[in-house]
Design an enzyme around this catalytic site. Structure first.
Site, PDB file in Angstrom:
ATOM      1  N   CYS A   1     -85.105  61.547 -45.928  1.00  0.00           N
ATOM      2  CA  CYS A   1     -84.116  61.410 -44.856  1.00  0.00           C
ATOM      3  C   CYS A   1     -82.804  60.848 -45.410  1.00  0.00           C
ATOM      4  CB  CYS A   1     -84.675  60.468 -43.794  1.00  0.00           C
ATOM      5  SG  CYS A   1     -83.473  59.901 -42.596  1.00  0.00           S
TER       6      CYS A   1
ATOM      7  N   GLU B   1     -88.008  34.824 -27.456  1.00  0.00           N
ATOM      8  CA  GLU B   1     -88.412  36.162 -27.900  1.00  0.00           C
ATOM      9  C   GLU B   1     -89.834  36.429 -27.425  1.00  0.00           C
ATOM     10  OE1 GLU B   1     -87.442  38.957 -29.764  1.00  0.00           O
ATOM     11  OE2 GLU B   1     -89.549  39.540 -29.642  1.00  0.00           O
TER      12      GLU B   1
ATOM     13  N   CYS C   1     -77.234  47.348 -27.569  1.00  0.00           N
ATOM     14  CA  CYS C   1     -77.422  48.614 -28.283  1.00  0.00           C
ATOM     15  C   CYS C   1     -77.391  49.781 -27.303  1.00  0.00           C
ATOM     16  CB  CYS C   1     -78.729  48.599 -29.071  1.00  0.00           C
ATOM     17  SG  CYS C   1     -80.157  48.239 -28.051  1.00  0.00           S
TER      18      CYS C   1
ATOM     19  N   TYR D   1     -83.633  36.955 -26.558  1.00  0.00           N
ATOM     20  CA  TYR D   1     -84.078  38.149 -27.304  1.00  0.00           C
ATOM     21  C   TYR D   1     -83.770  37.928 -28.796  1.00  0.00           C
ATOM     22  CZ  TYR D   1     -83.385  40.039 -22.576  1.00  0.00           C
ATOM     23  OH  TYR D   1     -83.368  40.238 -21.222  1.00  0.00           O
TER      24      TYR D   1
ATOM     25  N   CYS E   1     -80.853  62.561 -35.916  1.00  0.00           N
ATOM     26  CA  CYS E   1     -79.392  62.617 -35.989  1.00  0.00           C
ATOM     27  C   CYS E   1     -78.846  63.635 -35.004  1.00  0.00           C
ATOM     28  CB  CYS E   1     -78.953  63.029 -37.393  1.00  0.00           C
ATOM     29  SG  CYS E   1     -79.060  61.694 -38.580  1.00  0.00           S
TER      30      CYS E   1
ATOM     31  N   GLN F   1     -82.747  44.078 -37.592  1.00  0.00           N
ATOM     32  CA  GLN F   1     -81.681  45.088 -37.530  1.00  0.00           C
ATOM     33  C   GLN F   1     -81.834  46.077 -38.686  1.00  0.00           C
ATOM     34  OE1 GLN F   1     -79.372  45.455 -35.210  1.00  0.00           O
ATOM     35  NE2 GLN F   1     -79.441  43.519 -34.093  1.00  0.00           N
TER      36      GLN F   1
ATOM     37  N   CYS G   1     -78.097  66.389 -44.673  1.00  0.00           N
ATOM     38  CA  CYS G   1     -79.517  66.691 -44.512  1.00  0.00           C
ATOM     39  C   CYS G   1     -79.683  68.130 -44.032  1.00  0.00           C
ATOM     40  CB  CYS G   1     -80.121  65.742 -43.490  1.00  0.00           C
ATOM     41  SG  CYS G   1     -81.803  66.151 -43.030  1.00  0.00           S
TER      42      CYS G   1
ATOM     43  N   ASP H   1     -79.153  39.597 -26.625  1.00  0.00           N
ATOM     44  CA  ASP H   1     -79.211  40.809 -27.455  1.00  0.00           C
ATOM     45  C   ASP H   1     -80.448  41.607 -27.053  1.00  0.00           C
ATOM     46  OD1 ASP H   1     -79.049  42.720 -29.418  1.00  0.00           O
ATOM     47  OD2 ASP H   1     -79.443  41.360 -31.091  1.00  0.00           O
TER      48      ASP H   1
HETATM   49  N1  SAH Z   1     -81.375  39.300 -31.814  1.00  0.00           N
HETATM   50  C1  SAH Z   1     -82.353  39.898 -32.674  1.00  0.00           C
HETATM   51  C2  SAH Z   1     -83.272  40.905 -31.990  1.00  0.00           C
HETATM   52  C3  SAH Z   1     -82.647  41.898 -31.066  1.00  0.00           C
HETATM   53  S1  SAH Z   1     -83.665  43.258 -30.592  1.00  0.00           S
HETATM   54  C4  SAH Z   1     -81.692  40.505 -33.876  1.00  0.00           C
HETATM   55  O1  SAH Z   1     -80.496  40.712 -33.892  1.00  0.00           O
HETATM   56  O2  SAH Z   1     -82.386  40.775 -34.846  1.00  0.00           O
HETATM   57  C5  SAH Z   1     -84.328  42.805 -29.067  1.00  0.00           C
HETATM   58  C6  SAH Z   1     -85.481  41.841 -29.175  1.00  0.00           C
HETATM   59  O3  SAH Z   1     -85.875  41.527 -27.841  1.00  0.00           O
HETATM   60  C7  SAH Z   1     -86.720  42.361 -29.874  1.00  0.00           C
HETATM   61  O4  SAH Z   1     -87.097  41.430 -30.857  1.00  0.00           O
HETATM   62  C8  SAH Z   1     -87.774  42.437 -28.756  1.00  0.00           C
HETATM   63  O5  SAH Z   1     -89.078  42.138 -29.208  1.00  0.00           O
HETATM   64  C9  SAH Z   1     -87.297  41.390 -27.795  1.00  0.00           C
HETATM   65  N2  SAH Z   1     -87.651  41.512 -26.379  1.00  0.00           N
HETATM   66  C10 SAH Z   1     -87.881  42.630 -25.660  1.00  0.00           C
HETATM   67  N3  SAH Z   1     -88.062  42.342 -24.366  1.00  0.00           N
HETATM   68  C11 SAH Z   1     -87.943  40.981 -24.235  1.00  0.00           C
HETATM   69  C12 SAH Z   1     -87.999  40.076 -23.139  1.00  0.00           C
HETATM   70  N4  SAH Z   1     -88.236  40.496 -21.895  1.00  0.00           N
HETATM   71  N5  SAH Z   1     -87.796  38.763 -23.382  1.00  0.00           N
HETATM   72  C13 SAH Z   1     -87.546  38.320 -24.643  1.00  0.00           C
HETATM   73  N6  SAH Z   1     -87.484  39.131 -25.720  1.00  0.00           N
HETATM   74  C14 SAH Z   1     -87.670  40.454 -25.523  1.00  0.00           C
END
Ligand code: SAH
Length: 454
Positions: free
Chosen positions: A161, A334, A410, A313, A82, A284, A73, A383
């Site tokens: 991009c 979630e 992450c 999450y 990046c 993702q 890029c 997650d």
């Molecule tokens: N496991 C999923 C999402 C991971 S990203 C996957 O792999 O696709 C993190 C997620 O946590 C997001 O969807 C976000 O909306 C949610 N999140 C953020 N804060 C939170 C909380 N306090 N309790 C529950 N979920 C939450």
């Protein structure tokens, strides 16, 4: 030796900081240099000086590092997206592995880290299935779209991009020419006026379905039908929506979604599971690597078909449904209601019945369910977003005494902090594996297996 602002120094770059900046030393004075690569000898101008360290602007690469590559890029240096495009992909992976290990050692206090080799990508470009392009005007008044320059909200005019899919450019070209022709003004952050804030594009790598969502500081677009007609000519498009966000905030999406044409979602697949994804839900961004990430999480969960699993999450239920194929029952939590709507629908379209989803904060739902209903888990998967888990949640996890905890993260700094807590209360770090989802950038995902000490 001490250096001052505007001094010019020559340095050999010997290390790489967590934001990808090069680090070198001049007579014991440490200098952080954005855009310099490990192995470079560079000439820099000191732009900020403290007693023992400072920040330098890269003036010239005197001897390029053997790890230096030509970024794909042209905007790689200015763009905030990046940080590592000038570093060979092998070295990017080595950097990410060191970053995770370093956080676990320094923040987590771990001395023995059972780390597996990082899982890299086959092709570190054009992997992103999602992009959110801000729209604005340049100094000449022309409508521009692209990405923010590093640490600012100046838009770099780049519709192509190198991390995104090739369809992005065509969508952006069409939206911008529609805006010019029919007087849809870009939003101006400084005045709060104007209409079009962002253009969100999502692409299903497996299905080829394409989504376009315009985020508006208002409810309606002028001559909507013209925009729809133009976008419908793009092959694969199945979803055109607008999202309303009238708040003066950096948060991109508002809550209100209106369908312009097609469906409000696209579908995509990971492994054997089909997922329905709406513009408001997290999904993702790198589907090929996500499959590897989830496979690792599944491997660490060691399911036999008998387990009760909590997936905290859970987003649109991606990991939950993946695990449900091999567990007795999975419960997902979630915070975003639309994502749970998608999660339930995803369970239904895949015919997966051994799952249940809860809307709410993980740190509230799990403690409540545990106190009121005495819920149990053999395995807990978390997650969380970059800020990691609240202590209240970690505390409940400890009380529930699952045999295994699989932590998908992450942000390795908050991961290390949370692992330190869990490992101080009866758990042991058994396996760790970084999975690169974000080539060209400093970001990396990490999966960790914790087991309960007998
Ligand atoms: N496991 C999923 C999402 C991971 S990203 C996957 O792999 O696709 C993190 C997620 O946590 C997001 O969807 C976000 O909306 C949610 N999140 C953020 N804060 C939170 C909380 N306090 N309790 C529950 N979920 C939450």
């Amino acid at each position: 030796m001490e250096y001052r602002k505007n001094d010019i120094v020559t340095l050999k770059i010997e290390d790489c900081g967590i934001d990808g900046e090069g680090i070198g030393k001049a007579d014991g004075f440490t200098v952080f240099v954005k855009d310099a690569v490990i192995g470079d000898t560079v000439k820099v101008k000191i732009i900020k000086a403290k007693k023992n360290y400072g920040y330098g602007r890269l003036m010239e690469v005197l001897t390029p590092s053997p790890y230096r590559v030509e970024p794909k890029c042209a905007f790689a240096r200015q763009c905030g997206g990046c940080q590592l495009q000038a570093l060979s992909y092998q070295q990017q992976l080595a950097f990410k592995e060191r970053k995770v290990r370093g956080h676990l050692e320094r923040i987590g206090g771990f001395t023995h880290i059972p780390m597996e080799p990082i899982i890299g990508m086959d092709e570190p470009y054009h992997y992103r299935n999602k992009a959110q392009f801000p729209v604005g005007r340049n100094k000449e008044g022309k409508i521009v779209t692209g990405f923010y320059a590093g640490r600012t909200h100046t838009i770099i005019d780049n519709r192509d991009c190198a991390l995104g899919v090739k369809q992005n450019k065509e969508v952006l070209d069409r939206v911008i020419s529609y805006m010019e022709k029919y007087g849809a003004d870009p939003y101006d952050e400084t005045t709060g006026k104007g209409l079009v804030r962002h253009i969100l594009i999502r692409y299903g790598f497996f299905t080829g379905e394409l989504m376009v969502c315009l985020i508006l500081n208002g409810k309606k677009l002028p001559a909507e039908e013209k925009l729809i007609a133009s976008l419908r000519e793009i092959p694969g498009i199945t979803s055109i929506t607008v999202n309303v966000n009238k708040k003066r905030t950096n948060v991109i999406l508002g809550d209100e979604l209106r369908l312009l044409w097609g469906q409000t979602y696209i579908t995509d697949k990971i492994g054997d599971v089909t997922y329905r994804i709406s513009p408001l839900s997290f999904y993702q961004v790198n589907p090929r690597q996500t499959q590897k990430l989830y496979a690792k999480a599944l491997e660490y969960a060691q399911l036999t078909g008998e387990e009760t699993v909590w997936d905290l999450y859970c987003g649109i239920g991606t990991i939950s449904l993946f695990l449900a194929q091999q567990a007795r029952f999975v419960r997902g939590v979630e915070i975003v209601p639309a994502a749970i709507g998608d999660a339930r629908e995803n369970a239904r379209i895949n015919g997966i019945e051994n799952v249940e989803f809860f809307v709410g904060k993980a740190e509230e739902v799990l403690p409540e369910e545990y106190d009121k209903n005495g819920v149990y888990a053999d395995v807990i998967v978390v997650d969380p977003p970059r800020k990691g888990c609240e202590e209240k949640l970690l505390e409940t996890m400890i009380q529930m005494q699952p045999k295994r905890i699989v932590y998908v993260s992450c942000d390795s700094a908050t991961l290390a902090r949370d692992l330190k807590y869990l490992c101080g209360k009866g758990y042991e770090m058994e396996r760790v594996c970084a999975v690169d989802q974000f080539g060209g950038t400093v970001h990396v995902e990490t999966v960790t297996l914790l087991t309960r000490k007998a």
